[in-house]
Design a protein around this motif. Structure first.
Motif, short mmCIF file in Angstrom:
data_model
loop_
_atom_site.label_atom_id
_atom_site.label_comp_id
_atom_site.label_asym_id
_atom_site.label_seq_id
_atom_site.Cartn_x
_atom_site.Cartn_y
_atom_site.Cartn_z
N GLN A 60 68.70 9.87 59.28
CA GLN A 60 69.38 10.88 59.02
C GLN A 60 69.72 10.64 61.09
O GLN A 60 70.36 11.18 60.42
CB GLN A 60 68.12 12.61 59.21
N THR A 106 68.25 17.98 53.50
CA THR A 106 69.00 16.13 53.05
C THR A 106 68.25 15.78 52.33
O THR A 106 67.12 15.74 51.55
CB THR A 106 68.29 15.25 53.98
N THR A 153 70.72 8.47 52.45
CA THR A 153 71.56 10.33 51.83
C THR A 153 71.99 10.58 51.01
O THR A 153 73.37 10.01 51.17
CB THR A 153 72.22 11.06 53.99
N LYS A 176 74.37 16.88 51.64
CA LYS A 176 73.37 17.80 53.05
C LYS A 176 73.96 19.39 52.58
O LYS A 176 74.77 19.70 51.89
CB LYS A 176 73.88 17.24 53.96
#
Length: 184
Positions: free
Chosen positions: A77, A150, A158, A161
């Motif tokens: 993140q 996320t 990731t 989002k």
């Protein structure tokens, strides 16, 4: 009365004794049984031995050497924050426990399902998708940080989002830029 019970009991025992199978007339003799034919073994090549390659494909590995450990979701993140991680002006505050459950997903004109739980998965919570395509098929975890949700794969990278845009809707994008929206 006792005689009636005794006679009934004897009749019942005689009936049950008659159910005993005393004949093998319905079975085939052992010589008539069909046995499968034996299978001949197939020749195989010689067995070779070598070290394992790096699963990331970046470099050959020598025995005893291990690839670098994947980043944790928290590291991912921080590393991925930037313009794409900036919440839009209309983003609302998010409470993680209100996101738990099933969601309808709309991505690139297609729809699928997402389910979010509070079960721990590394530093995040377990989640998953059903009947999705593209990057969303790899989604296995999720987490909330500020006004951002996320979505992550099983290694903590990731996938996308989301930001809360109304009471039962979250909108955002995947890493490749595909616009996604989840609703209830």
């Amino acid at each position: 009365m006792r005689v009636v019970h005794a006679v009934t009991g004897i009749a019942l025992l005689a009936a049950l004794a008659g159910c005993d199978r005393t004949s093998d007339s319905g079975q085939l003799p052992p010589s008539a049984a069909i046995a499968p034919s034996p299978v001949n073994p197939q020749p195989i090549g010689g067995v070779q031995s070598s070290g394992l390659s790096d699963p990331t494909g970046q470099q050959p590995m020598t025995p005893g050497q291990f690839p670098a450990a994947p980043q944790s979701p928290a590291q991912t993140q921080v590393a991925s924050a930037g313009a794409a991680g900036t919440p839009p002006a209309n983003a609302m505050d998010i409470k993680k426990d209100q996101m738990v459950g099933g969601w309808k997903v709309s991505a690139a004109g297609a729809s699928c399902n997402m389910f979010l739980t509070l079960t721990k998965f590394g530093n995040a919570s377990r989640g998953g998708t059903s009947k999705c395509v593209g990057e969303l098929t790899t989604m296995r975890a999720w987490d909330v940080s500020g006004k951002q949700v996320t979505l992550m794969d099983s290694t903590g990278n990731t996938v996308g989002k989301l930001f809360k845009t109304s009471e039962n809707q979250y909108s955002g994008s995947t890493n490749s830029g595909t616009q996604i929206s989840i609703t209830r």
